[in-house]
Design an enzyme around this catalytic site. Structure first.
Site, PDB file in Angstrom:
ATOM      1  N   HIS A 379      31.342  -6.012   0.243  1.00 32.57           N
ATOM      2  CA  HIS A 379      31.179  -7.202   1.077  1.00 32.57           C
ATOM      3  C   HIS A 379      31.788  -7.006   2.470  1.00 32.57           C
ATOM      4  O   HIS A 379      31.538  -7.801   3.379  1.00 32.57           O
ATOM      5  CB  HIS A 379      31.828  -8.406   0.386  1.00 32.57           C
ATOM      6  CG  HIS A 379      31.161  -9.707   0.684  1.00 32.57           C
ATOM      7  ND1 HIS A 379      30.299  -9.893   1.747  1.00 32.57           N
ATOM      8  CD2 HIS A 379      31.231 -10.920   0.069  1.00 32.57           C
ATOM      9  CE1 HIS A 379      29.873 -11.138   1.762  1.00 32.57           C
ATOM     10  NE2 HIS A 379      30.421 -11.780   0.752  1.00 32.57           N
ATOM     11  N   ASP A 383      26.607  -8.360   3.981  1.00 25.88           N
ATOM     12  CA  ASP A 383      26.741  -9.805   3.804  1.00 25.88           C
ATOM     13  C   ASP A 383      25.959 -10.269   2.586  1.00 25.88           C
ATOM     14  O   ASP A 383      25.016  -9.597   2.129  1.00 25.88           O
ATOM     15  CB  ASP A 383      26.230 -10.545   5.043  1.00 25.88           C
ATOM     16  CG  ASP A 383      27.090 -10.281   6.270  1.00 25.88           C
ATOM     17  OD1 ASP A 383      28.296 -10.019   6.097  1.00 25.88           O
ATOM     18  OD2 ASP A 383      26.557 -10.341   7.394  1.00 25.88           O
TER      19      ASP A 383
END
Length: 408
Positions: A379, A383
């Protein structure tokens, strides 16, 4: 004349290995370039060839010992190997004392016992099997533990080999409470370290989707015979998913990138790592430039990887690199999982088993062959929107394979 056998160069950044198995015993004839030992490195098993023809001499190190590149591990003596040295003969006799006698045919002895690894030899003795009657699936027909276990299961009534009279019987253990300690292989240690490092470093998250496999199953059924006749390889699911992954990676380049310090590295090529099960654990050889390959080329490459993983002949070059990984747990029956990223990559696609489930299509409940997909991603770089879009692109391409042909 004595010739030393040294640990060869093992690959970039690899400086040591573990002696996994001796393939030749003292006193045995050795041809030039014939493997005499197997080394386990951080990634693959490597066979050490003899630099000269002669007779296997001293084994300087034992199975399980760690050796550095350039270290002497054995010697090769001049001769033809017809007569083993006295010390070697005694050692060989002691090692084979409890093993079944090899079968002979046409005057040629079958030297199976002396080419078994210690672990395989122990299983043969425990189950009271004749190794000459077991078909070996390892390299050059050598027996593996799986071969012995399969033979034991096929002959449940076989009586265990009697223990040597000179050995005192061990105290009876409580039923169901036995334990066995086995040293982790170097490959397994490396797998453990890398997977834990991935958890500690990446901000790992997993997103899921499911996919209707009807179109791919129909395409395989329609073209499998023609495909195999033309290309000499079966049309599998991995070809579809590899091409679909390339399509999605082109649209979402962050999934194909990696973090290097305070920089993001975007790759303009797609080297797909495919998780393959080998005798020592999971390995991930790389399909180079998968975006340029045809279905047939991808299927041939994956098939070759699977065979060489089983034989233990994958090389360092096969394992190096990779920008994205596909792991197919469905072949083992997995319904759903959260795969772990293969560092320094930023994402991994997990495939799972196909099963008929009730789904709603155009307002009607129908039964379709469905598969769960899982994308684990870092992450820090990818995204959530990008991850979901990537997985959605995979789903759409699999449910409508025409998209793979028109790049849509």
């Amino acid at each position: 004349m004595t010739t030393e056998v040294k640990v060869p160069t093992l690959g970039e950044s690899v400086t040591e290995a573990t002696i996994g198995e001796w393939l030749k015993q003292p006193g045995e004839a050795v041809a030039v370039d014939e493997p005499i030992a197997s080394l386990e490195t951080d990634k693959v098993a490597i066979e050490v060839p003899s630099p000269v023809a002669g007779v296997m001499g001293q084994q300087v190190v034992a199975v399980g010992d760690t050796v550095n590149v350039g270290a002497v591990i054995a010697t090769i003596e001049a001769g033809d190997g017809k007569t083993a040295a006295p010390a070697a003969a005694k050692a060989e006799a002691k090692a084979e004392a409890a093993a079944p006698a090899p079968a002979t045919s046409g005057g040629d002895s079958v030297d199976t016992v002396t080419t078994m690894s210690p672990a395989v030899r122990r299983l043969v003795l425990e189950h009271g099997l004749d190794p000459t009657k077991i078909k070996g699936t390892g390299k050059d027909g050598r027996l593996t533990k799986e071969d012995v276990l399969a033979a034991a299961n096929a002959a449940p009534d076989a009586s265990p080999a009697p223990a040597p009279a000179a050995v005192a019987p061990a105290p009876a253990a409580a039923p169901g409470r036995q334990e066995e300690r086995v040293k982790m292989t170097r490959l397994r240690q490396t797998i453990a370290k890398r997977l834990k490092a991935a958890q500690d470093t990446a901000a790992m998250l997993t997103t899921f989707n499911d996919v209707d496999m009807s179109a791919v199953i129909e395409a395989r059924a329609r073209y499998k015979d023609l495909f195999e006749k033309k290309h000499g390889v079966r049309l599998g699911f991995m070809g579809f998913f590899s091409k679909a992954a390339c399509l999605a990676l082109k649209d979402i380049p962050a999934v194909n990138g990696r973090i290097d310090g305070d920089e993001i590295v975007y790759n303009n090529y797609m080297d797909i790592s495919v998780a393959v099960s080998g005798p020592s654990g999971l390995v991930v050889p790389v399909i180079r430039n998968a975006e340029t390959l045809s279905f047939a080329e991808i299927e041939k490459t994956i098939g070759d990887f699977g065979k060489r993983a089983k034989d233990g002949t994958l090389t360092m070059d096969d394992m190096t690199g990779g920008t994205f990984t596909i792991s197919n747990g469905g072949v083992f029956g997995s319904l759903m999982s959260t795969p772990i990223i293969n560092p320094p990559q930023s994402a991994v696609l997990g495939l799972h088993r196909i099963e008929d489930r009730a789904v709603v299509v155009n307002g009607e409940v129908v039964v379709r062959p469905m598969m769960y997909l899982a994308l684990s991603y870092d992450h820090r770089l990818v995204d959530g929107r990008e991850a979901v879009t990537f997985l959605k692109t995979i789903k759409e391409a699999i449910e409508d394979p025409t998209r793979l042909l028109i790049d849509l």
